[in-house]
Design a protein around this motif. Structure first.
Motif, short mmCIF file in Angstrom:
data_model
loop_
_atom_site.label_atom_id
_atom_site.label_comp_id
_atom_site.label_asym_id
_atom_site.label_seq_id
_atom_site.Cartn_x
_atom_site.Cartn_y
_atom_site.Cartn_z
N LEU A 160 73.20 20.35 57.50
CA LEU A 160 74.43 20.50 58.28
C LEU A 160 75.65 20.64 57.36
O LEU A 160 75.83 19.86 56.44
CB LEU A 160 74.63 19.29 59.20
CG LEU A 160 73.55 19.03 60.25
CD1 LEU A 160 73.89 17.79 61.08
CD2 LEU A 160 73.36 20.24 61.17
N PHE A 278 80.93 16.83 63.02
CA PHE A 278 79.67 16.12 63.27
C PHE A 278 79.85 14.60 63.36
O PHE A 278 79.01 13.91 63.94
CB PHE A 278 78.64 16.42 62.18
CG PHE A 278 78.16 17.84 62.16
CD1 PHE A 278 77.53 18.41 63.26
CD2 PHE A 278 78.32 18.64 61.02
CE1 PHE A 278 77.09 19.72 63.24
CE2 PHE A 278 77.88 19.94 60.99
CZ PHE A 278 77.26 20.50 62.11
N GLY A 340 74.20 19.16 66.33
CA GLY A 340 73.99 18.52 65.03
C GLY A 340 72.76 17.63 65.06
O GLY A 340 71.71 18.00 65.59
#
Length: 409
Positions: A160, A278, A340
């Protein structure tokens, strides 16, 4: 279908991120000696031209074109073929494809510009331009595809990076370190005073960077929505926390400085970039504090090691980016962003943290090794460094025939 609100936000964010490159120029320009201010500004501003052109010619296609083996994009979008007013079927599906392309182009521009801070005051401008073309093509485009491209191998693994902790900051930081090793230190490094030319310019540059970072991070939500708001708050919180922490660290050592608080803010903003969309926004404070402390001592360690990363690209952007990428593995939550994953703190175990570490190691190793090779080839063929007398006179006069101020020192 094109959404007017999302499109407006992406266009505004593109303009905000564009302003960050002149911001970097001023931030860097204020930190160098008077005899190299024009050179430093020029190295950054020129990227708006060179990288801006190459992005629409072919680099966007290599970065975001249809996948080829997980490592690079195809040439489908060369010279903006198949990139128009309709949304992409893959990326940012509510805004014109052209808008997404240009938004991403601003990331490419500033990433190349960031590297220049490590090698100011001694690199040939012609060699830097050759380096910029090679690095954009051979390092940035593949890394962008790995992490952000549909089918990129790191993206498929679940690494990510919301807005460029890996693609921008880790990539630029490790590349800058490799370039410094090949180029060598400035004449007189650690023996002569190298006083900044203008601390007010540094503050102005840092302010423009902080301002533009809202487009950098919140714009990466790719829409005018609650995720953009969350990323914006996380971004400001990290910048504020890092600036304050750096000020206190410097105060404890000697006295608080404007140069220090500006540097701290940039370190915090770099660190929160991969996780802005996130992590819960309040954790941006913790990311900023940790980044300030570690980056502060990374700068001290760099000096003790005798590495002339002139404006601390590795210590601020590289180390800050690494901290932020790892923080995603700890603080990420699907409650913030369903696409995420949950980090360690939210029940995800060590899985995401391990993926994030893989992203750092793979991109960092590729960036460092690839940049070292590019720099060596350029140094052998064209020469990277100006002549000693040109360095003594200053790059403003020797490379550009201009002066920023009344004197050369």
């Amino acid at each position: 279908m094109v959404n007017a609100g999302d499109t407006a936000w992406i266009l505004i964010s593109t303009a905000l991120v564009m302003l960050m490159t002149p911001g970097v120029a001023l931030f860097y320009g204020g930190m160098v000696r008077k005899k190299s201010v024009i050179s430093t500004l020029m190295m950054n501003f020129a990227m708006l031209g060179v990288v801006g052109l190459l992005w629409v010619f072919y680099a966007y296609s290599l970065s975001f074109g249809p996948d080829s083996g997980g490592f690079i994009g195809s040439l489908k979008y060369v010279f903006l073929n198949n990139v128009g007013g309709e949304p992409s079927s893959t990326y940012a599906t509510t805004v014109p494809h052209l808008a997404f392309m240009m938004f991403q182009g601003m990331f490419a521009i500033i990433t190349v510009a960031l590297i220049t801070g490590a090698v100011v005051e001694r690199i040939k401008f012609s060699a830097l331009m050759i380096f910029a073309v090679a690095w954009l093509t051979l390092i940035y485009a593949p890394v962008a595809h790995w992490v952000w491209g549909a089918g990129g191998w790191l993206a498929k693994l679940g690494v990510l990076d919301f807005a460029g902790g890996i693609v921008v900051h880790v990539n630029a930081g490790l590349s800058a370190l490799a370039l410094v090793i090949v180029l060598g230190a400035r004449k007189g490094f650690r023996h002569e005073p190298m006083e900044p030319s203008s601390i007010p310019l540094v503050m102005l540059g840092a302010g423009l960077l902080w301002f533009g970072w809202f487009g950098f991070n919140a714009g990466s939500a790719l829409g005018s929505n609650s995720l953009a708001a969350s990323a914006l708050v996380a971004t400001n919180s990290a910048g504020a926390a890092a600036a304050t922490t750096w000020m206190l660290l410097a105060w404890n050592q000697r006295r608080p400085t404007l140069l220090g608080i500006a540097t701290g803010a940039v370190a915090g903003l770099a660190a929160v970039t991969p996780g802005a969309g996130f992590i819960p926004p309040i954790y941006g404070v913790l990311v900023g504090i940790v980044a300030a402390v570690i980056c502060y001592y990374a700068m001290i360690a760099k000096m003790k090691m005798g590495i002339d990363d002139s404006l601390d690209v590795m210590a601020v952007h590289g180390v800050g980016g690494i901290i932020g990428v790892l923080a995603v593995g700890i603080f990420a939550s699907i409650a913030v962003n369903p696409v995420g994953a949950n980090g360690l703190l939210f029940g995800g175990g060590l899985t995401l943290l391990g993926k994030q570490l893989l992203g750092i190691l793979s991109v960092g190793g590729f960036a460092f090794g690839g940049t070292w090779i590019i720099a060596k080839v350029i140094d052998t063929t064209f020469g990277l460094r100006v002549k000693e007398m040109e360095e003594v006179v200053g790059l403003d006069l020797s490379q550009h025939g201009e002066r920023a101020f009344g004197g050369i020192r």
